[in-house]
Scaffold this motif. Structure first.
Motif, PDB file in Angstrom:
ATOM      1  N   VAL A 121      -2.831 -66.453  27.989  1.00 32.54           N
ATOM      2  CA  VAL A 121      -2.850 -64.990  28.112  1.00 32.54           C
ATOM      3  C   VAL A 121      -1.512 -64.384  27.707  1.00 32.54           C
ATOM      4  N   GLY A 122      -0.425 -64.999  28.167  1.00 34.19           N
ATOM      5  CA  GLY A 122       0.901 -64.447  27.894  1.00 34.19           C
ATOM      6  C   GLY A 122       1.246 -64.410  26.424  1.00 34.19           C
ATOM      7  N   SER A 123       0.794 -65.413  25.663  1.00 26.65           N
ATOM      8  CA  SER A 123       1.109 -65.425  24.238  1.00 26.65           C
ATOM      9  C   SER A 123       0.409 -64.284  23.497  1.00 26.65           C
ATOM     10  N   VAL A 124      -0.791 -63.920  23.946  1.00 26.41           N
ATOM     11  CA  VAL A 124      -1.495 -62.788  23.328  1.00 26.41           C
ATOM     12  C   VAL A 124      -0.769 -61.480  23.628  1.00 26.41           C
ATOM     13  N   ILE A 125      -0.413 -61.281  24.895  1.00 22.85           N
ATOM     14  CA  ILE A 125       0.300 -60.047  25.278  1.00 22.85           C
ATOM     15  C   ILE A 125       1.636 -59.953  24.555  1.00 22.85           C
ATOM     16  N   GLY A 126       2.413 -61.044  24.624  1.00 18.87           N
ATOM     17  CA  GLY A 126       3.721 -61.037  23.971  1.00 18.87           C
ATOM     18  C   GLY A 126       3.620 -60.885  22.470  1.00 18.87           C
ATOM     19  N   GLY A 127       2.583 -61.487  21.873  1.00 17.76           N
ATOM     20  CA  GLY A 127       2.408 -61.360  20.429  1.00 17.76           C
ATOM     21  C   GLY A 127       2.119 -59.936  20.009  1.00 17.76           C
ATOM     22  N   ASN A 128       1.304 -59.225  20.777  1.00 15.46           N
ATOM     23  CA  ASN A 128       0.998 -57.831  20.434  1.00 15.46           C
ATOM     24  C   ASN A 128       2.220 -56.940  20.562  1.00 15.46           C
ATOM     25  N   ILE A 129       3.022 -57.177  21.587  1.00 14.55           N
ATOM     26  CA  ILE A 129       4.265 -56.407  21.741  1.00 14.55           C
ATOM     27  C   ILE A 129       5.201 -56.682  20.573  1.00 14.55           C
ATOM     28  N   PHE A 130       5.330 -57.949  20.200  1.00 17.51           N
ATOM     29  CA  PHE A 130       6.194 -58.339  19.083  1.00 17.51           C
ATOM     30  C   PHE A 130       5.704 -57.723  17.773  1.00 17.51           C
ATOM     31  N   ASN A 131       4.389 -57.724  17.563  1.00 18.10           N
ATOM     32  CA  ASN A 131       3.844 -57.197  16.310  1.00 18.10           C
ATOM     33  C   ASN A 131       4.248 -55.750  16.071  1.00 18.10           C
ATOM     34  N   VAL A 132       4.100 -54.911  17.103  1.00 19.36           N
ATOM     35  CA  VAL A 132       4.388 -53.486  16.931  1.00 19.36           C
ATOM     36  C   VAL A 132       5.891 -53.235  16.851  1.00 19.36           C
ATOM     37  N   LEU A 133       6.637 -53.776  17.798  1.00 19.90           N
ATOM     38  CA  LEU A 133       8.058 -53.433  17.884  1.00 19.90           C
ATOM     39  C   LEU A 133       8.892 -54.114  16.810  1.00 19.90           C
ATOM     40  N   VAL A 134       8.647 -55.375  16.543  1.00 20.01           N
ATOM     41  CA  VAL A 134       9.504 -56.116  15.612  1.00 20.01           C
ATOM     42  C   VAL A 134       8.974 -56.045  14.181  1.00 20.01           C
ATOM     43  N   ILE A 135       7.684 -56.344  13.992  1.00 22.42           N
ATOM     44  CA  ILE A 135       7.171 -56.373  12.613  1.00 22.42           C
ATOM     45  C   ILE A 135       7.204 -54.980  11.989  1.00 22.42           C
ATOM     46  N   LEU A 136       6.668 -53.974  12.703  1.00 26.56           N
ATOM     47  CA  LEU A 136       6.730 -52.611  12.163  1.00 26.56           C
ATOM     48  C   LEU A 136       8.173 -52.143  12.034  1.00 26.56           C
ATOM     49  N   GLY A 137       9.014 -52.498  13.009  1.00 26.75           N
ATOM     50  CA  GLY A 137      10.414 -52.090  12.964  1.00 26.75           C
ATOM     51  C   GLY A 137      11.135 -52.657  11.760  1.00 26.75           C
ATOM     52  N   LEU A 138      10.977 -53.963  11.511  1.00 33.91           N
ATOM     53  CA  LEU A 138      11.649 -54.588  10.368  1.00 33.91           C
ATOM     54  C   LEU A 138      11.101 -54.059   9.048  1.00 33.91           C
ATOM     55  N   CYS A 139       9.787 -53.893   8.971  1.00 32.39           N
ATOM     56  CA  CYS A 139       9.193 -53.375   7.727  1.00 32.39           C
ATOM     57  C   CYS A 139       9.683 -51.957   7.436  1.00 32.39           C
ATOM     58  N   ALA A 140       9.820 -51.140   8.476  1.00 34.05           N
ATOM     59  CA  ALA A 140      10.300 -49.773   8.285  1.00 34.05           C
ATOM     60  C   ALA A 140      11.757 -49.748   7.826  1.00 34.05           C
ATOM     61  N   LEU A 141      12.544 -50.750   8.224  1.00 32.61           N
ATOM     62  CA  LEU A 141      13.923 -50.832   7.740  1.00 32.61           C
ATOM     63  C   LEU A 141      13.965 -51.168   6.254  1.00 32.61           C
ATOM     64  N   ILE A 142      12.977 -51.932   5.786  1.00 28.59           N
ATOM     65  CA  ILE A 142      12.921 -52.290   4.371  1.00 28.59           C
ATOM     66  C   ILE A 142      12.468 -51.103   3.530  1.00 28.59           C
ATOM     67  N   ILE A 143      11.369 -50.466   3.970  1.00 24.89           N
ATOM     68  CA  ILE A 143      10.812 -49.328   3.238  1.00 24.89           C
ATOM     69  C   ILE A 143      10.063 -48.445   4.230  1.00 24.89           C
ATOM     70  N   PRO A 144      10.287 -47.126   4.221  1.00 24.24           N
ATOM     71  CA  PRO A 144       9.537 -46.251   5.139  1.00 24.24           C
ATOM     72  C   PRO A 144       8.038 -46.452   4.996  1.00 24.24           C
ATOM     73  N   LEU A 145       7.359 -46.618   6.117  1.00 20.03           N
ATOM     74  CA  LEU A 145       5.939 -46.980   6.107  1.00 20.03           C
ATOM     75  C   LEU A 145       5.064 -45.734   6.133  1.00 20.03           C
ATOM     76  N   ARG A 146       4.785 -45.195   4.974  1.00 17.62           N
ATOM     77  CA  ARG A 146       3.840 -44.084   4.868  1.00 17.62           C
ATOM     78  C   ARG A 146       2.433 -44.655   4.805  1.00 17.62           C
ATOM     79  N   VAL A 147       1.554 -44.160   5.657  1.00 17.07           N
ATOM     80  CA  VAL A 147       0.206 -44.725   5.745  1.00 17.07           C
ATOM     81  C   VAL A 147      -0.840 -43.620   5.628  1.00 17.07           C
ATOM     82  N   ALA A 148      -2.083 -44.048   5.440  1.00 20.05           N
ATOM     83  CA  ALA A 148      -3.201 -43.116   5.324  1.00 20.05           C
ATOM     84  C   ALA A 148      -3.551 -42.535   6.687  1.00 20.05           C
ATOM     85  N   ARG A 149      -4.245 -41.403   6.680  1.00 22.20           N
ATOM     86  CA  ARG A 149      -4.618 -40.752   7.928  1.00 22.20           C
ATOM     87  C   ARG A 149      -5.585 -41.586   8.752  1.00 22.20           C
TER      88      ARG A 149
END
Length: 343
Positions: free
Chosen positions: A63-91
């Motif tokens: 259970v913990g790996s799923v919870i921790g993975g979801n937190i990591f996905n949003v905060l770290v993956i989106l954060g690092l990608c946004a540092l590389i290039i602003p993430l403009r997305v569709a509506r």
């Protein structure tokens, strides 16, 4: 560990290339491919680890790996990608995909209040995944198409499917190598199952998604970078947790700490995506830095309570009282300005 990283890099490059071309061949938006096929593939290590942990009666890890993975996905993956290039997305991301992710969090939290995930809960989660896939595919069919559909020579479909499958297999293999090495280190450090699941295993199983989104960001494929994160979160919560609860020999018990702290944090992180993407349907570099700072604070908190390290407590206090309020105020102001421009 180095071989695992190399497999992740090669697998991510193959997966992104194949996903872009398949989107062009089948005339669908890369976002849909990222939300479905790529996201499921990059979540394969999470599925394998959770199932293995459940059958070994290590439910805190499952259970913990799923919870921790979801937190990591949003905060770290989106954060690092946004540092590389602003993430403009569709509506569609803000109007459909993020609400689905928040709904998946609410469903998982609601089912967890009994203190465990039963086989019935697993079936309900899997039904939720099927519903989300139907909604995503139907919405994608009505949305304007972007990406690189304008190609002079379209490669054969079979070749690109084979490339995608090879890339996803390499991502899975690389993730397994890194997870195994990380677990050995964590055991020697004497960390609890819950902490290992939330941190070491969660990060290790999220590395395929991280590498895929980073490669997509470097190649300018914002839809795949964002879609992979949201799709992975949906698949982790509804697919991985659902199948694990359904086939596990015993119900998946949930620790009290996960109920009162980890699950609310996961929901809060998902809700945070709404104002961030609302500000111009994009995440800029400053907002990416804000997301990374949030994860650093969360990591310092986990470190301080698990080891009692005084330095971690002091750093966490500085982040909470100095860095995060300033970055948060800037993000709020940017959201208000975007709302005024749109109205």
């Amino acid at each position: 560990m180095l071989s695992g990283l190399l497999l992740l890099l090669i697998g991510a490059e193959l997966s992104v290339r194949a996903a872009v071309h398949l989107a062009a061949i089948f005339k669908v938006r890369p976002l849909i491919v990222g939300l479905t096929v790529v996201a499921m593939g990059t979540s394969a290590p999470q599925m394998a680890v959770s199932l293995q942990a459940a059958f070994a009666d290590n439910t805190d890890i499952a259970v913990g790996s799923v919870i921790g993975g979801n937190i990591f996905n949003v905060l770290v993956i989106l954060g690092l990608c946004a540092l590389i290039i602003p993430l403009r997305v569709a509506r569609q991301v803000l109007r459909v995909d993020i609400p689905l992710m928040i709904g998946a969090c609410l469903l998982a939290i609601g089912l967890s209040w009994s203190g465990e995930f039963s086989k019935l809960d697993g079936a309900l989660l899997l039904a939720g995944l099927l519903f989300c896939l139907i909604v995503i595919i139907r919405q994608g069919g009505h949305a304007p198409r972007h990406g690189h559909a304008e190609t002079t020579e379209k490669p054969r479909t079979f070749t690109r499917i084979l490339m995608l499958a090879t890339g996803l297999l390499l991502l899975t293999a690389g993730g397994h190598l890194l997870v195994d090495a990380s677990v050995v280190i964590a055991i020697h450090l004497g960390l609890s199952e819950r902490i290992v699941g939330l941190t070491i295993i969660a990060i290790g199983t999220s590395l395929p998604a991280l590498m895929t989104s980073l490669i997509a960001a470097f190649r300018g494929e914002r839809d795949i970078a964002v879609g992979n994160v949201i799709g992975s979160n949906l698949f982790n919560l509804l697919g991985v947790l659902g199948l694990t609860a359904l086939v596990a020999p015993v119900p998946l018990t949930i620790s009290p700490n996960a109920l009162v702290f980890d699950l609310p944090i996961m929901l809060g992180v998902s809700l945070l995506c709404v104002p961030l993407f609302y500000s111009g349907y994009r995440i800029d570099r400053l907002e990416g830095l804000f997301l990374l700072s949030l994860y650093l604070t969360y990591g310092l908190h986990i470190l301080s309570i698990s080891t009692g390290m005084a330095l971690a407590e002091r750093l966490e206090s500085k982040m909470l009282t100095l860095v995060l309020p300033v970055l948060g105020a800037v993000v709020v102001w940017g959201t208000i300005r975007a709302w005024r421009r749109q109205h």
